[in-house]
Design an enzyme around this catalytic site. Structure first.
Site, short mmCIF file in Angstrom:
data_model
loop_
_atom_site.label_atom_id
_atom_site.label_comp_id
_atom_site.label_asym_id
_atom_site.label_seq_id
_atom_site.Cartn_x
_atom_site.Cartn_y
_atom_site.Cartn_z
NE ARG A 48 -4.10 -1.82 0.28
CZ ARG A 48 -4.15 -3.09 -0.11
NH1 ARG A 48 -3.10 -3.64 -0.74
NH2 ARG A 48 -5.21 -3.83 0.09
CD GLU A 85 -5.67 1.38 2.21
OE1 GLU A 85 -6.44 2.22 1.72
OE2 GLU A 85 -5.77 0.15 2.02
CB SER A 115 -8.66 -1.46 4.23
OG SER A 115 -9.02 -2.75 3.81
P1 FAD Z 1 -8.70 8.91 -5.12
O1 FAD Z 1 -9.40 8.53 -3.86
O2 FAD Z 1 -9.37 9.85 -6.03
O3 FAD Z 1 -7.25 9.44 -4.76
C1 FAD Z 1 -6.43 8.75 -3.86
C2 FAD Z 1 -5.10 9.51 -3.73
O4 FAD Z 1 -4.39 9.46 -4.97
C3 FAD Z 1 -5.28 11.00 -3.45
O5 FAD Z 1 -4.20 11.40 -2.64
C4 FAD Z 1 -5.19 11.65 -4.82
O6 FAD Z 1 -4.73 12.97 -4.75
C5 FAD Z 1 -4.18 10.76 -5.51
N1 FAD Z 1 -4.41 10.63 -6.96
C6 FAD Z 1 -5.50 10.09 -7.57
N2 FAD Z 1 -5.32 10.06 -8.89
C7 FAD Z 1 -4.10 10.59 -9.14
C8 FAD Z 1 -3.35 10.83 -10.32
N3 FAD Z 1 -3.80 10.52 -11.53
N4 FAD Z 1 -2.13 11.41 -10.20
C9 FAD Z 1 -1.65 11.74 -8.99
N5 FAD Z 1 -2.31 11.53 -7.83
C10 FAD Z 1 -3.52 10.96 -7.91
N6 FAD Z 1 -7.69 -0.58 -2.35
C11 FAD Z 1 -6.89 -1.65 -2.48
O7 FAD Z 1 -5.66 -1.52 -2.64
N7 FAD Z 1 -7.39 -2.92 -2.42
C12 FAD Z 1 -8.71 -3.16 -2.25
O8 FAD Z 1 -9.13 -4.32 -2.21
C13 FAD Z 1 -9.58 -2.04 -2.11
N8 FAD Z 1 -10.90 -2.23 -1.90
C14 FAD Z 1 -11.73 -1.14 -1.78
C15 FAD Z 1 -13.08 -1.37 -1.58
C16 FAD Z 1 -13.96 -0.32 -1.45
C17 FAD Z 1 -15.43 -0.59 -1.26
C18 FAD Z 1 -13.47 1.02 -1.54
C19 FAD Z 1 -14.42 2.17 -1.45
C20 FAD Z 1 -12.12 1.25 -1.71
C21 FAD Z 1 -11.23 0.17 -1.82
N9 FAD Z 1 -9.84 0.35 -2.01
C22 FAD Z 1 -9.02 -0.75 -2.17
C23 FAD Z 1 -9.25 1.70 -2.02
C24 FAD Z 1 -9.34 2.41 -3.40
O9 FAD Z 1 -10.25 1.77 -4.24
C25 FAD Z 1 -7.99 2.47 -4.09
O10 FAD Z 1 -7.05 3.10 -3.27
C26 FAD Z 1 -8.06 3.18 -5.43
O11 FAD Z 1 -6.86 3.01 -6.16
C27 FAD Z 1 -8.32 4.70 -5.27
O12 FAD Z 1 -8.55 5.23 -6.56
P2 FAD Z 1 -9.25 6.64 -6.76
O13 FAD Z 1 -9.16 6.96 -8.20
O14 FAD Z 1 -10.62 6.60 -6.18
O15 FAD Z 1 -8.31 7.58 -5.91
N1 EPU Z 2 -10.97 -10.39 10.18
C1 EPU Z 2 -11.63 -10.42 11.38
N2 EPU Z 2 -12.61 -9.50 11.61
C2 EPU Z 2 -12.95 -8.56 10.71
C3 EPU Z 2 -12.25 -8.50 9.49
C4 EPU Z 2 -11.26 -9.43 9.24
O1 EPU Z 2 -11.36 -11.27 12.24
O2 EPU Z 2 -13.86 -7.78 11.00
C5 EPU Z 2 -9.96 -11.41 9.88
C6 EPU Z 2 -10.48 -12.42 8.84
O3 EPU Z 2 -11.23 -13.45 9.45
C7 EPU Z 2 -9.21 -12.93 8.22
C8 EPU Z 2 -8.28 -11.72 8.28
O4 EPU Z 2 -8.83 -10.82 9.26
O5 EPU Z 2 -8.65 -13.95 9.01
C9 EPU Z 2 -8.12 -11.01 6.94
O6 EPU Z 2 -9.40 -10.56 6.48
P1 EPU Z 2 -9.74 -10.33 4.92
O7 EPU Z 2 -9.38 -11.53 4.14
O8 EPU Z 2 -11.13 -9.82 4.85
O9 EPU Z 2 -8.74 -9.22 4.44
P2 EPU Z 2 -8.18 -7.90 5.15
O10 EPU Z 2 -6.79 -8.18 5.59
O11 EPU Z 2 -9.13 -7.41 6.16
C10 EPU Z 2 -7.07 -6.99 2.99
C11 EPU Z 2 -6.98 -5.69 2.27
C12 EPU Z 2 -8.19 -5.46 1.41
C13 EPU Z 2 -8.27 -6.57 0.38
C14 EPU Z 2 -8.37 -7.91 1.13
C15 EPU Z 2 -8.34 -9.10 0.20
C16 EPU Z 2 -5.58 -4.21 3.58
C17 EPU Z 2 -5.51 -3.03 4.46
N3 EPU Z 2 -6.79 -4.60 3.20
O12 EPU Z 2 -8.16 -6.91 3.89
O13 EPU Z 2 -8.03 -4.20 0.72
O14 EPU Z 2 -9.39 -6.42 -0.46
O15 EPU Z 2 -7.25 -8.05 2.04
O16 EPU Z 2 -7.04 -9.27 -0.30
O17 EPU Z 2 -4.53 -4.75 3.21
C18 EPU Z 2 -8.44 -1.87 0.81
O18 EPU Z 2 -7.23 -1.71 0.74
O19 EPU Z 2 -9.25 -0.92 0.83
C19 EPU Z 2 -8.98 -3.23 0.84
C20 EPU Z 2 -10.29 -3.49 0.94
#
Ligand code: FAD
Ligand code: EPU
Length: 339
Positions: free
Chosen positions: A163, A335, A237
């Protein structure tokens, strides 16, 4: 060309109402350059916005917000097994993943349904279900705000970490990413190393999964535990999973042998913990205060049920940091980008 006193409510997935002094969009590098000239003239701070899915707006922004809408999808190089695909930074990430699946290109199917733009994907090296952007990243183009020059960054130049990238650290706020290239595979080798994917495939009795099967499995898993921002405001997250000293982990495991922990393969002195588990144990899972709280199915996700203020959600995150520190001696790190 900018709109003054603009409410960003529908431009952030938390659905927080906060105003910026000026708002504009750009759909080409030329438009971006002319907007930046105007930004310099107004002499105000600048925020680049993609899908707004990784930010928490805690107050009005006294500055200019420019939303990236640069589109484009092109295969720019092809060998027997590999393809380099170039995407405009303003493409929607999930739509880009679906387009690659349509072309039968493997490598990012595990990253299906992550919200946001392609341009933001390298910012925090997005990752899910055993794959990170760095695994498929080729290079990117970014406009250097100060000089107006386009600079190229290869994988080592981005200094990806968990991240993390150089754009969140040393080069923070210095570049606008305008396009990203990915190296994808023609002969699909699926990655089902993440346990939940195998469970999902086994439930569907799929023994030889295609990249589409893996994508469908990831989508189903995500929909089962992550809130849809269109229904409940959130930014995924809120905290990173902490990487801690192995000795501290051993101490916690004595009291909580069931604690999920993932030893770091590159550093035997460290292990990664699941922040969601720590937060749940600290009693916050499903906690609701007025119209905001902690998601009922995933404690790592803070939510806005509607009409909440970013500063309240921020304060809740501070309470969580303090409670986890007190109970386990572990420091969590946010994050989400706090604005
Ligand atoms: P924004 O929120 O618009 O911007 C994020 C940051 O990047 C800001 O600081 C912004 O200034 C900068 N930025 C954006 N675009 C540019 C650009 N073109 N040039 C320079 N700077 C820029 N993330 C994960 O890694 N894994 C996940 O599984 C995951 N699951 C998610 C689930 C949900 C339901 C949600 C809501 C979010 C999740 N995220 C996850 C976080 C998010 O989706 C990612 O971080 C995504 O890449 C953000 O993209 P954005 O375009 O919305 O960025
Ligand atoms: N867990 C709990 N309680 C909770 C949530 C999770 O006990 O309320 C435990 C689960 O049971 C499991 C472990 O935590 O043993 C990991 O949970 P999960 O697989 O849901 O993944 P996570 O570590 O919580 C990360 C990323 C997610 C990504 C998933 C799948 C980070 C900060 N988050 O979540 O990314 O989608 O793994 O790979 O690394 C994001 O970055 O926004 C994001 C959603």
């Amino acid at each position: 060309m900018f709109q003054a006193n603009f409410d960003l409510k529908s431009y952030n997935t938390f659905g927080i109402s906060a105003k910026c002094s000026f708002f504009g969009t750009f759909s080409s590098v030329e438009e971006l350059k002319s907007s930046l000239t105007e930004v310099k003239r107004l002499n105000l701070p600048l925020m680049i916005l993609g899908g707004g899915s990784n930010i928490l707006l805690t107050k009005d922004y006294h500055g200019i917000v420019l939303r990236n809408e640069i589109k484009g999808f092109a295969i720019i190089n092809e060998t027997e097994n590999q393809v380099i695909v170039k995407s405009g930074a303003g493409e929607v990430w999930h739509e880009f993943v679906m387009k690659c699946l349509d072309h039968n290109l493997a490598g990012i199917e595990n990253l299906s349904l992550i919200p946001g733009s392609v341009g933001a994907s390298p910012m925090q090296n997005i990752g899910a279900y055993g794959v990170e952007i760095k695994d498929v990243f080729h290079r990117l183009e970014a406009l250097h705000i100060e000089s107006g020059e386009i600079h190229l960054f290869d994988k080592s130049g981005c200094r990806f970490g968990y991240r993390e990238s150089v754009f969140k650290r040393e080069l923070k706020d210095q570049y606008v990413i305008t396009s990203v290239e990915f190296e994808l595979q023609k002969n699909a080798r699926v990655n089902t190393s993440y346990g939940a994917i195998n469970e999902e495939l086994a439930n569907k009795k799929i023994t030889k999964p295609t990249i589409k099967d893996v994508s469908d499995a990831v989508i189903a898993i995500r929909q089962s535990k992550l809130p849809d921002p269109k229904v409940i405001g959130n930014a995924g997250s809120f905290f990173k999973n902490p990487v801690i000293d192995i000795e501290l982990a051993k101490k916690i495991l004595l009291e909580y042998p069931e604690m999920p922990n993932y030893p770091d393969r590159s550093n035997s002195n460290q292990t990664k913990l699941a922040a969601g588990w720590l937060i749940e144990q600290a009693g916050f899972k499903g906690k609701r205060i007025e119209n905001y709280g902690v998601h009922t199915k995933q404690a790592l996700v803070l939510v806005n049920y509607g009409g909440s203020e970013g500063k309240d959600i921020y304060n809740l995150s501070s309470d969580i940091l303090a409670a986890v520190k007190e109970k386990f001696g572990v420091d969590l790190e946010r994050e989400v980008n706090i604005m």
